[in-house]
Design a protein around this motif. Structure first.
Motif: not given
Length: 306
Positions: A128, A131-132, A134, A137, A221-222, A224
């Motif tokens: 990943s 940045r986010d 989850r 990932d 993150q962008e 997804n």
């Protein structure tokens, strides 16, 4: 306690196999590797454009076998692999900054006979940009390997496995060979992802040729999206032993295949075998990267195989 070699190189681990594996699990090439540290620099250029930039790749891996039986005929394998890819410089349209990978390694080894050894590895991974983070990932995978020692100078390996990838399902099928051709020459690797031809130029110095294939991916993150890192390197290496156990290797290579591209979440390959895609290729959302050079420096802790 035994150590195990890099049969499955952890070039982002699941390349294995690329990767799956800078980190191996069967005896080959005359030594066993328990710890590896490496730094790689990739001079990059957008295809058809003047813009040039670079990627710095840092990797660390360790694998420790824990003997279960007194005769070390079977035991557990525990370890981990870490990596970071950092991009810098002007790269219009290529919106990837840093991505990271972490993979714990859990396995089991069983020596069936003096000639046959079986190994199984579970290889979950977190890939990943962090940045986010989850649950999406995290991907899952595993491989099994059979090693057959034909004679003291030659051994064969078969590795099969499966791994979830952001670009679609990845199937692992590797045919391995470790062949001591004489006092100075050795041929080893796991086709089609790794091949090494090594020549002992001196008591502490080896030189040679190698091929390394890489195929892994990271969730971004962008929107997804995901970033695929696929390369096939042909290179020349030289290595020296700094002590009886620590070895330093320098490699200069050329990427005959290079795909560092961003894709939409649901635009995937139907399947891949190692780093060979099958079916309709996904459409990249970022500009293509030109083929080019790669330079790598690696430090490893090795124990001679008995």
């Amino acid at each position: 306690m035994k150590f195990f070699d890099r049969g499955l190189r952890c070039l982002p681990l699941f390349s294995l196999v690329l990767g799956l594996l800078h980190c191996a699990t069967s005896r080959a090439q005359g030594y066993a590797e328990g710890v590896g540290l490496s730094y790689e620099v990739l001079p990059l250029k957008l295809s058809g454009r003047e813009a040039a930039f670079r990627a710095d790749v840092y990797r660390a891996n360790v694998i420790v076998p824990l003997a279960v039986s007194a005769d070390s005929s079977h035991g557990l394998l525990l370890g981990a692999s870490l990596e970071a890819l950092r991009f810098s410089g002007e790269r219009p349209g290529f919106a990837v900054n840093n991505v990271y990978g972490f993979s714990p390694i859990v396995g089991y080894r069983q020596r069936i006979s003096p000639r046959l050894e079986l190994t199984a590895l579970a290889l979950p991974a977190l890939n990943s940009d962090l940045r986010d983070v989850r649950a999406a990932d995290i991907t899952w995978g595993g491989v099994g390997r059979a090693t057959f020692r034909f004679n003291p100078r030659r051994a064969y390996r078969l590795t099969v496995g499966y791994r979830q990838q952001f670009y679609g399902p990845q199937y692992v099928l590797l045919l391995g060979l470790d062949w001591r051709l004489g006092q100075r020459w050795r041929l080893f690797g796991d086709l089609p992802t790794t091949v090494n031809v090594s020549y002992a130029a001196g008591p502490r110095v080896n030189v040679g040729f190698n091929l390394n294939g890489i195929n892994t991916a990271y969730r971004l993150q962008e929107q997804n999206r995901y970033f695929q890192y696929l390369q096939g390197h042909y290179g020349l290496f030289a290595e020296t032993y700094l002590s009886p156990y620590w070895a330093l290797r320098a490699t200069a290579a050329y990427a005959v295949t290079r795909r560092l591209e961003v894709y939409a979440q649901n635009d995937q390959w139907p399947a891949t075998i190692d780093y060979i895609g099958l079916g309709q290729a996904p459409t990249p959302l970022s500009p293509r990267i030109a083929k080019g050079l790669a330079f790598r420096l690696a430090l490893s802790y090795r124990v001679p195989a008995p």
